[in-house]
Design a protein around this motif. Structure first.
Motif, PDB file in Angstrom:
ATOM      1  N   LEU A   1       0.456  -1.270  -0.205  1.00 12.91           N
ATOM      2  CA  LEU A   1      -0.074  -0.043   0.220  1.00 12.91           C
ATOM      3  C   LEU A   1       1.262   1.401   0.093  1.00 12.91           C
ATOM      4  O   LEU A   1       0.346   1.975  -1.138  1.00 12.91           O
ATOM      5  CB  LEU A   1      -0.665  -0.036   0.869  1.00 12.91           C
ATOM      6  CG  LEU A   1      -2.325   0.782   1.294  1.00 12.91           C
ATOM      7  CD1 LEU A   1      -2.641   0.383   0.477  1.00 12.91           C
ATOM      8  CD2 LEU A   1      -2.825   0.504   2.567  1.00 12.91           C
ATOM      9  N   LEU A   2       2.439   1.291   1.135  1.00 11.80           N
ATOM     10  CA  LEU A   2       2.938   2.684   0.520  1.00 11.80           C
ATOM     11  C   LEU A   2       3.607   2.439  -0.364  1.00 11.80           C
ATOM     12  O   LEU A   2       3.696   3.630  -0.551  1.00 11.80           O
ATOM     13  CB  LEU A   2       3.742   2.206   1.872  1.00 11.80           C
ATOM     14  CG  LEU A   2       3.388   2.556   3.411  1.00 11.80           C
ATOM     15  CD1 LEU A   2       3.595   2.592   4.182  1.00 11.80           C
ATOM     16  CD2 LEU A   2       1.866   3.566   3.546  1.00 11.80           C
ATOM     17  N   CYS A   3       3.820   1.833  -0.914  1.00 12.53           N
ATOM     18  CA  CYS A   3       4.982   1.260  -2.233  1.00 12.53           C
ATOM     19  C   CYS A   3       4.041   2.105  -3.224  1.00 12.53           C
ATOM     20  O   CYS A   3       4.578   2.706  -3.932  1.00 12.53           O
ATOM     21  CB  CYS A   3       5.383   0.286  -2.478  1.00 12.53           C
ATOM     22  SG  CYS A   3       5.954  -0.207  -4.219  1.00 12.53           S
ATOM     23  N   LYS A   4       2.723   1.407  -3.395  1.00 15.63           N
ATOM     24  CA  LYS A   4       1.817   2.150  -4.760  1.00 15.63           C
ATOM     25  C   LYS A   4       1.658   3.921  -3.836  1.00 15.63           C
ATOM     26  O   LYS A   4       1.514   4.629  -5.239  1.00 15.63           O
ATOM     27  CB  LYS A   4       0.641   1.854  -4.477  1.00 15.63           C
ATOM     28  CG  LYS A   4       0.497   0.386  -5.268  1.00 15.63           C
ATOM     29  CD  LYS A   4      -0.823   0.004  -5.405  1.00 15.63           C
ATOM     30  CE  LYS A   4      -0.962  -1.672  -5.538  1.00 15.63           C
ATOM     31  NZ  LYS A   4      -1.537  -2.726  -4.870  1.00 15.63           N
ATOM     32  N   ALA A   5       1.621   4.439  -2.970  1.00 25.28           N
ATOM     33  CA  ALA A   5       1.403   5.528  -2.697  1.00 25.28           C
ATOM     34  C   ALA A   5       2.978   6.391  -2.539  1.00 25.28           C
ATOM     35  O   ALA A   5       2.954   7.220  -1.755  1.00 25.28           O
ATOM     36  CB  ALA A   5       0.993   5.392  -1.207  1.00 25.28           C
ATOM     37  N   ASP A   6       3.889   5.624  -2.906  1.00 25.41           N
ATOM     38  CA  ASP A   6       4.982   6.015  -3.305  1.00 25.41           C
ATOM     39  C   ASP A   6       5.777   6.769  -1.938  1.00 25.41           C
ATOM     40  O   ASP A   6       6.032   8.215  -1.812  1.00 25.41           O
ATOM     41  CB  ASP A   6       5.134   7.233  -3.834  1.00 25.41           C
ATOM     42  CG  ASP A   6       6.246   7.515  -5.559  1.00 25.41           C
ATOM     43  OD1 ASP A   6       7.080   6.171  -5.079  1.00 25.41           O
ATOM     44  OD2 ASP A   6       6.576   9.047  -6.017  1.00 25.41           O
ATOM     45  N   ILE A   7       5.360   5.560  -1.176  1.00 26.42           N
ATOM     46  CA  ILE A   7       5.383   6.686   0.393  1.00 26.42           C
ATOM     47  C   ILE A   7       6.967   5.131   1.132  1.00 26.42           C
ATOM     48  O   ILE A   7       6.714   3.914   1.244  1.00 26.42           O
ATOM     49  CB  ILE A   7       4.880   6.545   1.367  1.00 26.42           C
ATOM     50  CG1 ILE A   7       4.020   7.768   1.242  1.00 26.42           C
ATOM     51  CG2 ILE A   7       5.541   6.546   2.555  1.00 26.42           C
ATOM     52  CD1 ILE A   7       2.538   7.886   1.866  1.00 26.42           C
ATOM     53  N   ASN A   8       7.915   6.383   1.264  1.00 33.74           N
ATOM     54  CA  ASN A   8       9.726   5.131   1.195  1.00 33.74           C
ATOM     55  C   ASN A   8       9.142   4.784   3.226  1.00 33.74           C
ATOM     56  O   ASN A   8       9.306   5.929   3.731  1.00 33.74           O
ATOM     57  CB  ASN A   8      10.448   6.483   0.701  1.00 33.74           C
ATOM     58  CG  ASN A   8      12.132   5.137   0.793  1.00 33.74           C
ATOM     59  OD1 ASN A   8      11.454   4.161   0.596  1.00 33.74           O
ATOM     60  ND2 ASN A   8      13.116   5.962   1.273  1.00 33.74           N
ATOM     61  N   ILE A   9       9.856   3.746   3.877  1.00 40.66           N
ATOM     62  CA  ILE A   9       9.120   3.022   4.732  1.00 40.66           C
ATOM     63  C   ILE A   9      11.626   3.345   4.802  1.00 40.66           C
ATOM     64  O   ILE A   9      12.191   2.928   4.292  1.00 40.66           O
ATOM     65  CB  ILE A   9       9.264   1.493   5.072  1.00 40.66           C
ATOM     66  CG1 ILE A   9       8.109   1.843   4.535  1.00 40.66           C
ATOM     67  CG2 ILE A   9      10.007   1.049   5.938  1.00 40.66           C
ATOM     68  CD1 ILE A   9       7.438   0.638   4.311  1.00 40.66           C
ATOM     69  N   GLU A  10      11.847   4.011   5.918  1.00 41.18           N
ATOM     70  CA  GLU A  10      12.614   4.616   6.440  1.00 41.18           C
ATOM     71  C   GLU A  10      13.515   4.129   7.195  1.00 41.18           C
ATOM     72  O   GLU A  10      15.078   3.562   6.935  1.00 41.18           O
ATOM     73  CB  GLU A  10      13.123   5.513   7.200  1.00 41.18           C
ATOM     74  CG  GLU A  10      12.908   7.411   6.603  1.00 41.18           C
ATOM     75  CD  GLU A  10      13.474   7.807   5.493  1.00 41.18           C
ATOM     76  OE1 GLU A  10      14.509   7.202   4.825  1.00 41.18           O
ATOM     77  OE2 GLU A  10      12.966   8.506   4.387  1.00 41.18           O
ATOM     78  N   TYR A  11      12.468   3.167   7.803  1.00 43.86           N
ATOM     79  CA  TYR A  11      12.852   1.976   9.008  1.00 43.86           C
ATOM     80  C   TYR A  11      11.657   1.178   9.442  1.00 43.86           C
ATOM     81  O   TYR A  11      10.901   2.088   9.993  1.00 43.86           O
ATOM     82  CB  TYR A  11      13.792   2.084   9.973  1.00 43.86           C
ATOM     83  CG  TYR A  11      14.020   3.388  10.971  1.00 43.86           C
ATOM     84  CD1 TYR A  11      12.797   3.275  12.080  1.00 43.86           C
ATOM     85  CD2 TYR A  11      14.313   4.489  10.389  1.00 43.86           C
ATOM     86  CE1 TYR A  11      12.509   4.485  13.226  1.00 43.86           C
ATOM     87  CE2 TYR A  11      14.272   5.220  11.864  1.00 43.86           C
ATOM     88  CZ  TYR A  11      13.035   5.404  12.431  1.00 43.86           C
ATOM     89  OH  TYR A  11      12.998   6.723  13.732  1.00 43.86           O
ATOM     90  N   MET A  12      12.154  -0.218  10.100  1.00 44.94           N
ATOM     91  CA  MET A  12      10.796  -0.325  10.679  1.00 44.94           C
ATOM     92  C   MET A  12      10.523  -1.355  11.381  1.00 44.94           C
ATOM     93  O   MET A  12      11.630  -2.231  11.352  1.00 44.94           O
ATOM     94  CB  MET A  12       9.828  -0.436   9.685  1.00 44.94           C
ATOM     95  CG  MET A  12      10.111  -2.294   8.771  1.00 44.94           C
ATOM     96  SD  MET A  12       8.459  -2.038   8.150  1.00 44.94           S
ATOM     97  CE  MET A  12       7.418  -3.012   8.266  1.00 44.94           C
ATOM     98  N   TYR A  13      10.416  -1.789  12.776  1.00 42.65           N
ATOM     99  CA  TYR A  13      10.274  -2.790  13.298  1.00 42.65           C
ATOM    100  C   TYR A  13       9.051  -3.510  14.455  1.00 42.65           C
ATOM    101  O   TYR A  13       8.025  -2.527  13.931  1.00 42.65           O
ATOM    102  CB  TYR A  13      11.666  -2.993  14.910  1.00 42.65           C
ATOM    103  CG  TYR A  13      11.801  -1.067  15.687  1.00 42.65           C
ATOM    104  CD1 TYR A  13      11.960  -0.166  15.092  1.00 42.65           C
ATOM    105  CD2 TYR A  13      10.861  -1.576  16.502  1.00 42.65           C
ATOM    106  CE1 TYR A  13      12.128   0.989  15.402  1.00 42.65           C
ATOM    107  CE2 TYR A  13      11.402  -0.019  17.774  1.00 42.65           C
ATOM    108  CZ  TYR A  13      10.899   1.243  16.640  1.00 42.65           C
ATOM    109  OH  TYR A  13      11.423   2.270  17.730  1.00 42.65           O
ATOM    110  N   SER A  14       9.477  -4.154  15.495  1.00 42.99           N
ATOM    111  CA  SER A  14       8.169  -4.585  15.717  1.00 42.99           C
ATOM    112  C   SER A  14       7.734  -4.822  17.213  1.00 42.99           C
ATOM    113  O   SER A  14       8.989  -5.151  17.591  1.00 42.99           O
ATOM    114  CB  SER A  14       7.500  -6.122  15.039  1.00 42.99           C
ATOM    115  OG  SER A  14       8.636  -7.232  15.770  1.00 42.99           O
ATOM    116  N   ILE A  15       7.400  -4.539  17.284  1.00 47.82           N
ATOM    117  CA  ILE A  15       6.159  -4.851  18.994  1.00 47.82           C
ATOM    118  C   ILE A  15       5.790  -6.141  18.883  1.00 47.82           C
ATOM    119  O   ILE A  15       4.709  -6.503  18.601  1.00 47.82           O
ATOM    120  CB  ILE A  15       5.493  -3.485  19.561  1.00 47.82           C
ATOM    121  CG1 ILE A  15       6.307  -2.453  19.261  1.00 47.82           C
ATOM    122  CG2 ILE A  15       5.480  -3.842  21.459  1.00 47.82           C
ATOM    123  CD1 ILE A  15       5.418  -1.706  19.619  1.00 47.82           C
ATOM    124  N   SER A  16       6.012  -7.076  19.767  1.00 55.22           N
ATOM    125  CA  SER A  16       5.424  -8.204  20.031  1.00 55.22           C
ATOM    126  C   SER A  16       4.090  -8.313  21.006  1.00 55.22           C
ATOM    127  O   SER A  16       5.181  -8.298  22.086  1.00 55.22           O
ATOM    128  CB  SER A  16       6.291  -9.471  20.809  1.00 55.22           C
ATOM    129  OG  SER A  16       6.775 -10.550  18.781  1.00 55.22           O
TER     130      SER A  16
END
Lengths: 145, 432
Positions: A89-104
């Motif tokens: 979804l973000l890719c299609k909107a041309d939005i770049n993910i600078e970084y990501m991580y998760s919370i379990s």
């Protein structure tokens, strides 16, 4: 909408992570999630904590280069392909993910923390349809006692 | 072998006479042709007639790098610009270069001096010589090149930067002599060892300069390569390489005194000191037309001896250099002032972050690392931004000093401060 993430610059040398964690412990700060991005010389420690402003102050008082950064946290059903849909979804909107991580946090849900190059409020409705919701600062604080 | 026996072996009296006559002419010329010098002399209440010989030298005011900077680029030139056939430049402390100019006769004298130096090192027209100093604005490359050609040696103008090609040609061309910085020669020796070429080369002589080195380094180089190595000295302001050079006896560097009048002064009182006493080396050029310099303070610390050398030369000898009276560093043959780094960082950010220059010698080559504290205004939580910052700092510093430096971002307040004033240089190189 945004959550305050604590970002700390630490040199790649013995004991620096320990120093940061010690300061957080002494100041009674609970870590909900963290990620460490590293290079040869230094690392960037990114933390989601229960009280970010107090954590920032404590670190600065101890001479660390630290800041609060706005990141987005979303809660989504713990099922196969869910994260891929978000990324797509973000890719299609041309939005770049600078970084990501998760919370379990549990069996049914997963939380993803990410920083993006553009605003993502526009996807709120679409997220809702998929069972994805934005996590608020209050939600974060409620994650720990 | 002595290139110019008349000049290199003249008696002290003859030399003093020649120097006096040339000094009088030089003073007269700068007084009449260079307003900057005329003003300085007038302020000191001096007229050309007051200088009758070298015994009057102490009456003359000193010249420093600041004078060259103030008159940038050509303000101290003493001939019409049409007489200038070459310029060279070295990086300045505040971004502005120090520019020097030569007439055709200056170039002739320069190549004469370099030929003397190379002859002193035993090099002849039978030799094949690689010039492995940088060619260009730096005086090292072209200065050594013209001298070697004048001597009649076969010149291989390697310049710097391609060591593989240098060692290949050294073997294929049967190269017998080389001119380069001592640290570069150590690097070349290592490459020769790696490629198993040490026993295939015919090298027998090296003339090294442009950076400080010790007698032990020389002996190490000589043993590693099975050659003779010599120390050549010069500075672009005075001429370039070939102001002085040591001989096979290695008991000091012979100064070509008929062209450059040396003095040793106390850098604090600015008064002359005696023979064999360490102080700052000062030169007055005696024959230069383009850019004559009166009592130019080199900031290099050494002592001088006027005794006749076992090699037969009567030229005064200066000792190996004991350091600098300013904070200039020589890194890979390039002159670097900490203030250049400061100015570059200032230009980039408006205010200077705390920084530290770490100079080291890794293997045989000098390395420069600049540690910069990541203060709040530089802070980003994105690695990409921090890497951009490092690159940008590296870029401005390379532009300022002409050297690539490794940039290392460090935590705030981790770099050493001393007495309120930040300490900016750690030189880990030990010259033993």
């Amino acid at each position: 909408m945004y959550i305050k993430q604590l970002s700390v610059f630490i040199e790649n040398r013995e004991g620096r992570l320990d120093d940061v964690l010690e300061i957080l412990k002494t100041n009674n700060i609970n870590i909900i999630s963290l990620s460490l991005a590293d290079t040869a010389d230094y690392g960037m420690l990114r933390l989601i904590v229960n009280t970010s402003a107090r954590a920032l102050e404590a670190l600065k008082n101890n001479g660390f280069s630290a800041s609060l950064t706005d990141v987005t946290v979303v809660r989504m059903p713990h099922k196969i392909g869910q994260l891929q849909e978000l990324a797509s979804l973000l890719c299609k909107a041309d939005i770049n993910i600078e970084y990501m991580y998760s919370i379990s946090i549990g069996q049914d849900d997963a939380c993803i923390v990410f920083k993006t190059s553009g605003k993502i409020e526009q996807f709120a409705d679409q997220f809702k349809k998929d069972g994805v919701e934005f996590v608020t600062q209050n939600d974060i604080a409620a994650m720990v006692k | 072998m002595i290139w110019n026996e008349t000049k290199e072996c003249m008696s002290r009296d003859e030399m003093s006479c020649l120097q006096s006559a040339r000094l009088v002419k030089t003073v007269d010329r700068v007084y009449h042709n260079v307003p900057y010098y005329r003003n300085k002399m007038q302020q000191a209440g001096l007229e050309p007639g007051d200088i009758k010989g070298i015994e009057d030298i102490n009456k003359l005011p000193y010249t420093t790098k600041d004078d060259l900077r103030e008159t940038y680029p050509f303000g101290l030139f003493a001939v019409p610009m049409s007489e200038i056939v070459r310029t060279h430049a070295s990086s300045g402390t505040t971004g502005k270069a120090t520019v020097v100019g030569y007439t055709r006769r200056d170039i002739d004298i320069w190549k004469e001096c370099v030929a003397r130096a190379f002859t002193q090192a035993g090099i002849t027209r039978e030799d094949r010589m690689q010039i492995a100093y940088g060619y260009g604005l730096f005086t090292g490359g072209l200065g050594a090149h013209y001298g070697a050609e004048n001597l009649g040696a076969m010149v291989v103008p390697m310049s710097t930067g391609n060591t593989k090609k240098l060692v290949t040609m050294m073997e294929d061309f049967d190269v017998t002599a080389i001119a380069c910085t001592p640290s570069y020669l150590i690097h070349i020796a290592e490459v020769l060892k790696e490629t198993n070429q040490l026993d295939k080369i015919k090298l027998k002589t090296a003339v090294c300069g442009a950076e400080p080195w010790t007698d032990n380094m020389r002996k190490q180089i000589e043993a590693d390569l099975g050659i003779h190595a010599f120390d050549i000295y010069g500075l672009s302001e005075v001429m370039g390489p070939g102001v002085a050079c040591d001989c096979i006896h290695h008991k000091g560097l012979h100064v070509y005194e008929d062209h450059f009048l040396p003095e040793i002064i106390d850098p604090t009182t600015l008064q002359p000191v005696g023979e064999d006493v360490t102080g700052e080396l000062v030169f007055t050029t005696l024959t230069k037309e383009g850019l004559p310099l009166i009592r130019y303070r080199t900031k290099d610390l050494t002592s001088i001896n006027y005794g006749k050398c076992e090699c037969g030369r009567t030229l005064a000898r200066i000792n190996r250099f004991k350091g600098r009276s300013d904070d200039m560093l020589i890194i890979r043959g390039v002159n670097v002032f900490p203030s250049q780094i400061e100015a570059a960082l200032l230009e980039m950010n408006g205010t200077t972050p705390h920084y530290m220059m770490i100079v080291d010698r890794q293997g045989s080559l000098d390395s420069l690392e600049i540690q910069v504290e990541v203060e709040e205004r530089f802070f980003s939580d994105e690695i990409r931004e921090l890497e951009n910052l490092s690159k940008q700092i590296g870029h401005v510093i390379q532009n300022a000093i002409g050297l690539a430096a490794k940039i290392k971002l460090v935590e705030p307040r981790t770099l050493e401060r001393s007495e309120g004033k930040a300490k900016h240089v750690i030189d880990k190189r030990t010259l033993v």
